[in-house]
Design a protein around this motif. Sequence first.
Motif, PDB file in Angstrom:
ATOM      1  N   MET A   1      81.283 -74.828  32.684  1.00 37.94           N
ATOM      2  CA  MET A   1      80.936 -76.162  32.067  1.00 37.94           C
ATOM      3  C   MET A   1      81.825 -78.124  32.741  1.00 37.94           C
ATOM      4  O   MET A   1      81.368 -78.737  32.248  1.00 37.94           O
ATOM      5  CB  MET A   1      81.352 -75.938  30.373  1.00 37.94           C
ATOM      6  N   ARG A   6      87.187 -83.350  35.216  1.00 33.92           N
ATOM      7  CA  ARG A   6      87.117 -82.736  33.768  1.00 33.92           C
ATOM      8  C   ARG A   6      87.620 -81.461  33.543  1.00 33.92           C
ATOM      9  O   ARG A   6      86.743 -80.403  34.296  1.00 33.92           O
ATOM     10  CB  ARG A   6      86.397 -83.449  32.838  1.00 33.92           C
ATOM     11  N   GLU A   7      88.420 -81.251  32.465  1.00 34.70           N
ATOM     12  CA  GLU A   7      88.073 -79.873  32.132  1.00 34.70           C
ATOM     13  C   GLU A   7      87.733 -79.993  30.448  1.00 34.70           C
ATOM     14  O   GLU A   7      88.177 -80.139  29.878  1.00 34.70           O
ATOM     15  CB  GLU A   7      89.676 -79.451  31.906  1.00 34.70           C
ATOM     16  N   VAL A   8      87.188 -78.835  30.403  1.00 31.19           N
ATOM     17  CA  VAL A   8      86.432 -78.831  28.568  1.00 31.19           C
ATOM     18  C   VAL A   8      86.378 -77.246  27.930  1.00 31.19           C
ATOM     19  O   VAL A   8      86.900 -76.117  28.849  1.00 31.19           O
ATOM     20  CB  VAL A   8      84.654 -78.284  28.792  1.00 31.19           C
ATOM     21  N   LEU A   9      86.858 -77.077  27.324  1.00 25.50           N
ATOM     22  CA  LEU A   9      87.777 -75.577  26.195  1.00 25.50           C
ATOM     23  C   LEU A   9      87.322 -75.855  25.308  1.00 25.50           C
ATOM     24  O   LEU A   9      87.140 -76.731  24.251  1.00 25.50           O
ATOM     25  CB  LEU A   9      89.709 -76.120  26.326  1.00 25.50           C
ATOM     26  N   ASP A  10      86.373 -74.970  24.473  1.00 24.93           N
ATOM     27  CA  ASP A  10      85.792 -75.101  23.312  1.00 24.93           C
ATOM     28  C   ASP A  10      87.172 -73.963  22.539  1.00 24.93           C
ATOM     29  O   ASP A  10      88.218 -73.595  23.141  1.00 24.93           O
ATOM     30  CB  ASP A  10      84.633 -74.293  23.575  1.00 24.93           C
ATOM     31  N   ARG A  11      86.452 -73.886  21.075  1.00 26.85           N
ATOM     32  CA  ARG A  11      87.248 -73.303  20.360  1.00 26.85           C
ATOM     33  C   ARG A  11      88.132 -72.123  20.195  1.00 26.85           C
ATOM     34  O   ARG A  11      89.322 -71.217  20.539  1.00 26.85           O
ATOM     35  CB  ARG A  11      86.849 -73.298  18.970  1.00 26.85           C
ATOM     36  N   LEU A  14      90.418 -72.600  23.264  1.00 24.94           N
ATOM     37  CA  LEU A  14      92.338 -73.215  23.121  1.00 24.94           C
ATOM     38  C   LEU A  14      92.967 -71.637  22.568  1.00 24.94           C
ATOM     39  O   LEU A  14      94.175 -71.641  22.059  1.00 24.94           O
ATOM     40  CB  LEU A  14      91.548 -74.294  22.186  1.00 24.94           C
TER      41      LEU A  14
END
Lengths: 227, 227
Positions: A1, A6-11, A14
């Motif tokens: 993703m 860029r670092e992308v984290l979803d719920r 986290l």
Amino acid sequence: MSTPNREVLDRADLAALPQRFRAMLVNSLSGFKSANVVGTASEDGREACCIVSSVVHLGSNPALMGVVFRPPGADSHNYHNLAANGRFTLSHISAGFYKQAHQTSARFEASVSEFEAVGLTPHWHMDAAGERFQAPALAESPVRMGLSVSEDLLLPNGCRFVIGTVEWVDFDASSQSKDGFLDLASTETVCIGGLDAYHTAARLSRLSYAKVGKALEVQEDFNVGWD
Amino acid sequence: MSTPNREVLDRADLAALPQRFRAMLVNSLSGFKSANVVGTASEDGREACCIVSSVVHLGSNPALMGVVFRPPGADSHNYHNLAANGRFTLSHISAGFYKQAHQTSARFEASVSEFEAVGLTPHWHMDAAGERFQAPALAESPVRMGLSVSEDLLLPNGCRFVIGTVEWVDFDASSQSKDGFLDLASTETVCIGGLDAYHTAARLSRLSYAKVGKALEVQEDFNVGWD
């Protein structure tokens, strides 16, 4: 993703992070935080203070501030004091004493004055009638104020959102421009990144009130103020 | 009441100030404010955005942010959008586009995209299943996140305090230290003094977790992080 850099984290990502790492990251997400010391006194006159990074402006007339407190426990002396006597102070933290202010977050016993323990000086405001405001502010602070509790809201996660009405303010007059603005860069008021990163502010500019179809005016001298 | 170089005002003094002067002063009292753009979309897909200086950290697990909105009126497009579809974004404002971000506070018609009007670029987040998050963030922003509305509290003065759960975050990976902290000085995230004064941040130091009877450790290199 994640795209490059860029670092992308979803719920779920986290939630899966180690607790301390997550706290460091999530505390960085709101942007820079205000840095104040809240000051209170117990019913029997013991003074207490603690750093808070959650003060938010709520209104100018009357002047209202909001402060988020963590879910109160037995050692939340300042919250219990202000809930009991309805008074607290907020004092800006400046570069000259930010380390002492940070140290107030340690879990001192209720019998210990954080002012004494870290080396800060209580300032007891007197009103025009010579009556003492029932919470100490910081003598070292460039901008300080006394507030009365107007609301104490329980948030769904157990935090308290305390709304205070400003009863008095006391500030470094040399920081004020002719339009009322206080130059918090000149007072070396600090801001906080994350949980523990302290900064002073480097001026970019002041911008005129935004209107549709009108170019912004830019003011680089913070002493001037708008006409 | 004022000592040399200090100005002291009580509640009645504040109430007697001219409205604009009072707003400038009182908006300076909370300390530095975070600077974010809130992004939303209407039910029929029109995008909207507006600068907000009232984002506050409420919790890390789950990650929760609070945002104060002025008493909503007919032209409070972003508040009405997020109240209707339960989604909004927050994007840090950095030095490269703070003037455009400030201009989003002008009273644009609902039919106008503030993104287009001021020259900012919507970023539509896609989740792992390829589904689009129903609110645009800012492509230009070093740190941005999508949130779902978990509470929408009416404050006594008519303001709304919206609590959002972070559904995703997307940030400049080079700003993160090994302990999770994001260095918002390196991303040139700005902070706001008063109503209209923009600043970048100048690093002082990071300080270790405060404990009674223990000297603070000081870290001047913000890239390192705590062990």
